[in-house]
Design an enzyme around this catalytic site. Structure first.
Site, PDB file in Angstrom:
ATOM      1  N   HIS A 146       0.645  -1.104  -0.276  1.00  0.00           N
ATOM      2  CA  HIS A 146      -0.200   0.220  -0.422  1.00  0.00           C
ATOM      3  C   HIS A 146       0.891   1.040  -0.454  1.00  0.00           C
ATOM      4  O   HIS A 146       1.827   1.471   0.936  1.00  0.00           O
ATOM      5  CB  HIS A 146      -0.745  -0.177   1.199  1.00  0.00           C
ATOM      6  CG  HIS A 146      -2.234   0.900   1.387  1.00  0.00           C
ATOM      7  ND1 HIS A 146      -1.679   2.079   1.679  1.00  0.00           N
ATOM      8  CD2 HIS A 146      -3.042   0.688   0.768  1.00  0.00           C
ATOM      9  CE1 HIS A 146      -3.052   3.293   1.163  1.00  0.00           C
ATOM     10  NE2 HIS A 146      -2.820   2.582   0.913  1.00  0.00           N
TER      11      HIS A 146
ATOM     12  N   GLU B 261      -3.723   2.203  -7.526  1.00  0.00           N
ATOM     13  CA  GLU B 261      -4.703   3.100  -6.599  1.00  0.00           C
ATOM     14  C   GLU B 261      -3.784   4.591  -6.813  1.00  0.00           C
ATOM     15  O   GLU B 261      -2.177   3.883  -6.156  1.00  0.00           O
ATOM     16  CB  GLU B 261      -4.212   2.914  -5.704  1.00  0.00           C
ATOM     17  CG  GLU B 261      -4.894   1.683  -4.637  1.00  0.00           C
ATOM     18  CD  GLU B 261      -5.658   2.065  -3.346  1.00  0.00           C
ATOM     19  OE1 GLU B 261      -6.596   1.614  -2.636  1.00  0.00           O
ATOM     20  OE2 GLU B 261      -4.091   1.606  -2.667  1.00  0.00           O
TER      21      GLU B 261
HETATM   22  P1  PGA Z   1      -9.657   5.385   0.035  1.00  0.00           P
HETATM   23  O1  PGA Z   1      -8.361   4.604   0.178  1.00  0.00           O
HETATM   24  O2  PGA Z   1     -10.578   4.835  -0.497  1.00  0.00           O
HETATM   25  O3  PGA Z   1      -9.841   6.059   1.552  1.00  0.00           O
HETATM   26  O4  PGA Z   1      -9.150   6.962  -0.690  1.00  0.00           O
HETATM   27  C1  PGA Z   1      -7.979   4.017  -0.261  1.00  0.00           C
HETATM   28  C2  PGA Z   1      -6.679   2.896   0.102  1.00  0.00           C
HETATM   29  O5  PGA Z   1      -6.047   3.824   0.347  1.00  0.00           O
HETATM   30  O6  PGA Z   1      -6.695   1.843  -0.053  1.00  0.00           O
END
Ligand code: PGA
Length: 239
Positions: free
Chosen positions: A86, A158
């Site tokens: 992450h 992401e």
């Molecule tokens: P968020 O986070 O949905 O709060 O933007 C996503 C993540 O960090 O996996």
């Protein structure tokens, strides 16, 4: 139906977790993974129907690693998925591709599916290097794995600038990047990889994101900690 993975990070204390489970835990969760903090695994196992996931894993196995949680330990709590790489861990814990490779190996040896996070920061996006950045993130790890191992990995795309900001790329951009990821993995490793989108997924944008046929699901942070909103997302996803 797309896969929903809730990453609850460190948002909730025990009372809030119990409240979340009370409101959500008995609905049909066959395509919904929740990744709570470690101390709450037992609560989710005992009181909810969610599939259990982990937010991280140790890069070493059972042994002398103070403060870590190993893949074997996750497995003993019936964890089926674990997030790896992450952006918060890449940034705060300085996890690099080598560390992430070892984490993925540990997970695969314990038969837990890694959810491997990749994504570009705003500066990289603005300099038009998104594909270079995420391509490198993928290849630095995948080049060291067997095809049979890559097949078990799920990628979570992401964009870092979309995490927790309320801003998302437009559908066409997500589609284009997702297809790039799928083509890269397919061309290089002959694997049809699953790709999740993550970054500010919420009840307002879930139906619009649902139109992106290329994505196989979502990695959801903040909105996965609010029971009512999360239920709405689950309902919308099952339409
Ligand atoms: P968020 O986070 O949905 O709060 O933007 C996503 C993540 O960090 O996996």
């Amino acid at each position: 139906m797309k896969l929903i993975v809730g990453n609850q990070k460190t948002y909730l204390d025990r009372d809030k977790v119990l409240n979340f489970i009370e409101k959500t835990g008995k609905v049909d969760c066959s395509n919904v993974v929740i990744c709570p903090s470690y101390p709450y695994f037992e609560l989710f196992n005992n009181k909810s129907n969610f599939i259990l996931g982990s937010q991280d894993v140790s890069e070493t196995g059972l042994g002398a690693s103070t403060g870590e949680v190993s893949a074997e330990q996750l497995k003993s709590f019936h964890v089926q998925y674990a997030i790896v790489g992450h952006s918060e861990r890449r940034s705060y814990q300085h996890e690099d591709s080598n560390v992430l490779y070892h984490k993925i190996k540990c997970l695969l040896e314990s038969d837990i599916r890694p959810i491997f996070c990749i994504g570009e920061c705003l500066e990289e996006r603005e300099s038009d290097s998104t594909k270079d950045v995420i391509g490198k993130q993928i290849l630095e790890v995948f080049d060291r794995l067997e095809k049979s191992e890559i097949e078990k990995i799920i990628i979570a795309y992401e964009p870092i600038w979309a995490i927790g900001t309320g801003i998302t790329p437009v559908n066409d951009e997500i589609m284009d990047t997702t297809n790039y990821i799928k083509d890269l993995v397919n061309d290089k490793f002959d694997v049809s990889i699953l790709v999740l989108y993550g970054g500010s997924v919420n009840k307002e944008n879930i139906s619009q994101l649902g139109e992106i046929s290329a994505i196989d699901g979502y990695l959801i942070g903040g909105a996965s900690t609010k029971a009512d909103e999360f239920l709405e997302i689950m309902r919308e996803n099952s339409k």
